[in-house]
Design a protein around this motif. Structure first.
Motif, PDB file in Angstrom:
ATOM      1  N   GLN A   2       0.857  -1.168   0.000  1.00  0.00           N
ATOM      2  CA  GLN A   2       0.000   0.000   0.000  1.00  0.00           C
ATOM      3  C   GLN A   2       0.897   1.223   0.000  1.00  0.00           C
ATOM      4  O   GLN A   2       1.881   1.290   0.726  1.00  0.00           O
ATOM      5  N   GLN A  67     -13.587  -7.983  -9.221  1.00  0.00           N
ATOM      6  CA  GLN A  67     -12.293  -8.569  -9.537  1.00  0.00           C
ATOM      7  C   GLN A  67     -12.311  -9.212 -10.924  1.00  0.00           C
ATOM      8  O   GLN A  67     -11.845 -10.333 -11.122  1.00  0.00           O
ATOM      9  N   SER A 130     -13.754   3.057  -6.072  1.00  0.00           N
ATOM     10  CA  SER A 130     -12.373   3.424  -6.373  1.00  0.00           C
ATOM     11  C   SER A 130     -12.316   4.439  -7.498  1.00  0.00           C
ATOM     12  O   SER A 130     -13.265   4.580  -8.272  1.00  0.00           O
ATOM     13  N   PHE A 199      -9.789   4.661   2.128  1.00  0.00           N
ATOM     14  CA  PHE A 199      -8.844   3.597   2.438  1.00  0.00           C
ATOM     15  C   PHE A 199      -7.410   3.926   2.010  1.00  0.00           C
ATOM     16  O   PHE A 199      -6.491   3.162   2.276  1.00  0.00           O
ATOM     17  N   PHE A 202      -3.326   2.432  -3.400  1.00  0.00           N
ATOM     18  CA  PHE A 202      -2.770   1.094  -3.565  1.00  0.00           C
ATOM     19  C   PHE A 202      -2.095   1.012  -4.920  1.00  0.00           C
ATOM     20  O   PHE A 202      -2.571   1.589  -5.898  1.00  0.00           O
ATOM     21  N   ASP A 206      -5.562  -5.398  -7.484  1.00  0.00           N
ATOM     22  CA  ASP A 206      -5.513  -6.725  -6.877  1.00  0.00           C
ATOM     23  C   ASP A 206      -5.348  -6.620  -5.363  1.00  0.00           C
ATOM     24  O   ASP A 206      -6.039  -7.304  -4.590  1.00  0.00           O
ATOM     25  N   LEU A 207      -4.428  -5.737  -4.947  1.00  0.00           N
ATOM     26  CA  LEU A 207      -4.177  -5.560  -3.518  1.00  0.00           C
ATOM     27  C   LEU A 207      -5.369  -4.893  -2.842  1.00  0.00           C
ATOM     28  O   LEU A 207      -5.796  -5.313  -1.762  1.00  0.00           O
ATOM     29  N   PHE A 208      -5.917  -3.875  -3.467  1.00  0.00           N
ATOM     30  CA  PHE A 208      -7.044  -3.177  -2.860  1.00  0.00           C
ATOM     31  C   PHE A 208      -8.225  -4.106  -2.640  1.00  0.00           C
ATOM     32  O   PHE A 208      -8.793  -4.173  -1.544  1.00  0.00           O
ATOM     33  N   SER A 210      -8.274  -7.330  -2.464  1.00  0.00           N
ATOM     34  CA  SER A 210      -7.978  -8.410  -1.511  1.00  0.00           C
ATOM     35  C   SER A 210      -8.145  -7.923  -0.078  1.00  0.00           C
ATOM     36  O   SER A 210      -8.543  -8.692   0.806  1.00  0.00           O
ATOM     37  N   LYS A 211      -7.856  -6.650   0.161  1.00  0.00           N
ATOM     38  CA  LYS A 211      -7.982  -6.087   1.505  1.00  0.00           C
ATOM     39  C   LYS A 211      -9.389  -5.570   1.795  1.00  0.00           C
ATOM     40  O   LYS A 211      -9.832  -5.552   2.948  1.00  0.00           O
ATOM     41  N   HIS A 212     -10.089  -5.141   0.751  1.00  0.00           N
ATOM     42  CA  HIS A 212     -11.397  -4.511   0.945  1.00  0.00           C
ATOM     43  C   HIS A 212     -12.398  -5.048  -0.078  1.00  0.00           C
ATOM     44  O   HIS A 212     -12.812  -4.329  -1.003  1.00  0.00           O
TER      45      HIS A 212
END
Length: 253
Positions: A2, A67, A130, A199, A202, A206-208, A210-212
């Motif tokens: 992040q 996703q 986003s 938030f 990122f 993919d990372l965003f 996966s976390k949210h």
């Protein structure tokens, strides 16, 4: 990783990489870029061309999942904030333009009118949202104005000719009649006023995600995929065609 702040050197490496979602080396994306001649444009014109393409040639609509790979969103031909952002990022990176994702949640009221009133009470109160930030002219520029296509936006302007503030039908703006949706080198917005949680940034979607992840698991997620999103897409098409869906009075207060 992040990222809260990034140096120009970092933007030239990490933020142009492919990821499972940002699959810009796929033939369909590469062929699109070649056919449109985007590589021959200046950076300013590249961003503008991509912004216009994602805004209007990828219509507003709801995919199976946030996703979804960029190539899948391109193949679908429609998307919402998160899936359009994935495609926008893939196209930017394919042209060597550094970009990142900024993640939020928005109030579910922003989706009212698109979500049928019958099922609106069971929609999660906070919806993952986003926008894209692109490194341009020595600073980060925010891109969110590509979410609603001109067909939907103009229909909302006609339905609410005396309103500038609207948080419904996929719009969250205080400038409905003169929205910030055209690329001029500055930030673009169309759902900004619906945001209720930040938030941060990122380096990849993919990372965003996966976390949210969206609060659409179990039966609610299943019902969204097989039924609700199709119902919502049908309503979006009717809005684009000029049909006015009424909202409860409290939704416009």
């Amino acid at each position: 990783m992040q990222l809260s702040s990034i140096s120009p050197a970092q933007t030239a490496t990490e933020l142009t990489a492919t990821t499972p979602l940002l699959d810009y080396r796929t033939p369909s994306i590469q062929q699109l870029i070649k056919t449109r001649g985007w590589r021959d444009l200046s950076a300013f014109d590249q961003i503008g061309a991509l912004h216009d393409f994602v805004r209007n040639e990828i219509q507003f609509g709801y995919n199976t999942s946030d996703q979804s790979k960029a190539s899948k969103v391109l193949d679908d031909g429609y998307g919402q904030c998160n899936t359009k952002s994935v495609l926008m990022m893939a196209l930017l990176r394919a042209l060597g333009l550094s970009c990142r994702m900024h993640g939020f949640t928005i109030k579910k009221a922003l989706q009212r009118g698109v979500v049928p009133e019958l099922v609106y009470p069971i929609v999660p109160n906070n919806i993952v949202h986003s926008w894209v930030e692109v490194w341009f002219d020595g600073h980060w520029v925010k891109l969110e104005g590509f979410i609603l296509d001109d067909g939907v936006l103009s229909a909302l302007q006609k339905q609410f000719p005396d309103r500038n503030s609207l948080c419904a039908f996929g719009a969250g703006t205080n400038r409905l009649q003169e929205p910030e949706v055209t690329w001029t080198g500055a930030d673009t917005y169309i759902q900004q006023t619906g945001i209720n949680q930040d938030f941060g940034v990122f380096d990849s979607p993919d990372l965003f995600f996966s976390k949210h992840p969206q609060e659409l698991t179990g039966l609610r997620g299943f019902m969204f995929r097989i039924a609700l999103r199709h119902w919502m897409n049908f309503r979006v098409k009717r809005i684009r065609a000029g049909h006015n869906y009424a909202l409860p009075q409290d939704a416009l207060s």
